[in-house]
Design an enzyme around this catalytic site. Structure first.
Site, PDB file in Angstrom:
ATOM      1  N   GLY A   1       0.784  -1.227   0.000  1.00 44.99           N
ATOM      2  CA  GLY A   1       0.000   0.000   0.000  1.00 44.99           C
ATOM      3  C   GLY A   1       0.819   1.281   0.000  1.00 44.99           C
ATOM      4  N   ASP A   2       2.062   1.215   0.388  1.00 48.30           N
ATOM      5  CA  ASP A   2       2.886   2.435   0.426  1.00 48.30           C
ATOM      6  C   ASP A   2       4.327   2.083   0.107  1.00 48.30           C
ATOM      7  OD1 ASP A   2       3.711   5.026   0.786  1.00 48.30           O
ATOM      8  OD2 ASP A   2       3.806   4.901   2.965  1.00 48.30           O
TER       9      ASP A   2
END
Lengths: 335, 230
Positions: free
Chosen positions: B136-137
């Site tokens: 996600g990041d």
């Protein structure tokens, strides 16, 4: 002394500003306002700009107390923006440049926002959150470009707010965003909305679809008020913006944030960003509606920086483009 | 125990802040024999509806990582009351971002090492996606290189799971790679080849690479629409 005049009209604002070595001499502006429930169409917007641009130009020169001979360079918005309004403004810029015998300079609209923000706030090397009706980007300067670290993957945050305003018929005067902000202050109940963050990118179209679908049902059944919806929408989309800005800061090791663009004058956004900055020991820079919202001086300021490094646009290259990314411009005026 | 220590801040000097990520604060402490850091949820300035589920998820994902041989900080202890996770501090490490920057600074250094590193990152990400974990990041700041004296080459450690979740969809995996690609190219200009190498090794290791890469191409095209009006 270098004096630059800037023409801006990429969306529903038309502005002419004059900058002389970091000083704003004049910056008049007009806004094309549509009835509640309606957005601004390119052809109507261009018609509005055509009708007022010469008046605005005259005002700019009069307020600055300058004659055309005092101007060194004519800057105009090359893009990004709506085609028809951009063309209108470019024609006037081209014409006066030839009449006055001055060099022309096509400027990237986003760079205009950034450079105006830097000039007004005196921030040195900030992480920039650029939020408006057409753009949502988290930008940092690196090796001669304003690089886009995060951005919207669909519609801009301002577009999301404007279109929500149309759904529940909020007035477009002076701007839908301003009216949403005032109504949100009276909101008390938080309605949960989708929250979409992908790394440093954000997405608003899902939120808009959700609220377009739900708003009138919830309002007619008395589940919540229009004020509650304004409040919930603002809290959600601004939280997303603060989160992605913070992520870019953590990644870049930055200690400054600059908010620019029309949505940037929203006090609640500035307040939320301020809390985040305080927690990180970072500094927040923001400007008010005079310089956040599209204006001529910002084009003049970016033009001033470019002109000083010897850049001009030849007449045959003085076209416009609807798509023009921030990172396409080589930044020749910064180290 | 540790939670109580947190509460009595007037008796103890607050632990030094190591790193502040968006959804958590990382502070260092020496109260255990091991080196460890505390992953503490911050409440941000928003309506606090997002951050409740954070801690359990982080631990869950790290457990998946260990079972598949992907390096991540060891979880020592979870304090539900005070919203703290006690994690191993990755010592003797630097971020991939600093590593690339230091190599780029001395142009004479052969960058063959970087390409090898990119290949290994591609493999690790493929393994992670094979387990249906979406980071996600992914950025070059969230991948650490740990240099232990006994290692011949640095170990790659994934950190910062504030945005992580479980999903088997090629769409989510494609976006995960897109996020990394953008972070990579905006932070390190002129490293296109490096990222291509990474993708190639990802493709070789991933169980569903065809679908994921197809989605990645789709997501990139979506991105091109972004430049509109202002």
């Amino acid at each position: 002394m270098t004096v630059v005049i800037g023409f801006e009209g990429s969306a529903n604002k038309i502005g002419v500003g004059i900058i002389s070595d970091g000083e704003v001499l004049s910056n008049p502006r007009r806004t094309y306002i549509t009835p509640p429930g309606q957005g601004f169409m390119p052809s109507d917007t261009a018609r509005h700009h055509r009708a007022v641009i010469l008046t605005v130009l005259k005002e700019a020169l009069e307020q600055a107390g300058l004659k055309p001979a005092d101007i060194d360079c004519v800057a105009y918005t090359k893009g990004p923006g709506m085609g028809a309004p951009l063309v209108t403004v470019a024609i006037v810029a081209r014409t006066v440049a030839q009449l006055w015998g001055k060099p022309l300079l096509g400027v990237n609209h986003c760079i205009g926002h950034i450079e105006m923000g830097r000039l007004i706030t005196k921030s040195n090397n900030p992480t920039v959150l650029y939020v408006s009706g057409g753009n949502t980007q988290v930008i940092a300067y690196l090796e001669r470009r304003y690089r886009i670290f995060g951005e919207t993957i669909d519609i801009a945050v301002g577009n999301c707010l404007d279109r929500f305003a149309r759904v529940i018929k909020i007035s477009n005067d002076p701007s839908p965003g301003y009216n949403i902000e005032q109504m949100a202050k009276k909101g008390t109940r938080y309605v949960e909305l989708p929250y979409t963050v992908k790394g440093m990118d954000v997405s608003f179209s899902g939120i808009l679809s959700f609220i377009e679908e739900a708003a009138n049902k919830m309002l007619s059944s008395g589940q919540c008020t229009a004020e509650d919806l304004c409040f919930s929408l603002q809290e959600t989309v601004f939280a997303m913006l603060v989160e992605t800005t913070e992520r870019a800061m953590a990644h870049c090791g930055s200690q400054e944030v600059l908010i620019v663009g029309g949505v940037g004058c929203n006090q609640r956004l500035q307040e939320m960003m301020g809390v985040m900055c305080k927690e990180r020991g970072a500094k927040l820079f923001a400007t008010d509606e005079r310089f956040c919202i599209d204006n001529g001086a910002m084009i003049a300021q970016a033009g001033w920086e470019m002109f000083r490094t010897g850049r001009v646009t030849e007449l045959e290259d003085s076209w416009i483009t609807q798509r023009y990314r921030t990172d396409e411009v080589e930044v020749t005026w910064r180290d | 125990m540790a939670g109580k220590k947190q509460a009595k801040t007037h008796e103890y000097a607050p632990p030094p802040l190591l790193r502040q990520s968006v959804r958590a604060k990382l502070v260092g402490t020496t109260s255990f024999e091991n080196n460890l850091s505390i992953y503490k949820s911050t409440s941000l300035c928003v309506v606090n509806f997002l951050f409740v589920r954070l801690q359990t998820d982080v631990v869950h994902l790290i457990i998946i990582f260990f079972s598949t041989g992907i390096s991540a900080p060891v979880v020592y202890f979870v304090d539900y009351k005070y919203h703290c996770i006690f994690l191993e501090e990755i010592i003797c490490s630097l971020t991939l971002r600093d590593h690339i920057n230091s190599i780029e600074q001395c142009n004479s250094c052969a960058d063959q090492g970087l390409y090898k590193l990119a290949e290994r990152i591609g493999q690790i990400l493929a393994k992670m996606h094979n387990e249906n974990v979406i980071h996600g990041d992914l950025t070059t700041s969230n991948i650490l290189l740990r240099h232990r004296p006994e290692d011949t080459e640095p170990e790659l450690v994934l950190i910062d799971f504030g945005l992580s979740y479980i999903s088997a969809l090629p769409e989510d995996k494609g976006v995960d790679l897109f996020v990394l690609e953008k972070a990579f190219l905006s932070t390190h200009p002129n490293t296109d080849m490096l990222f291509k190498t990474l993708l190639k090794s990802y493709t070789a290791t991933s169980k569903m690479s065809a679908a994921v890469i197809k989605k990645l191409d789709e997501v990139r095209l979506r991105g091109r629409k972004r430049s509109m009006m202002g």
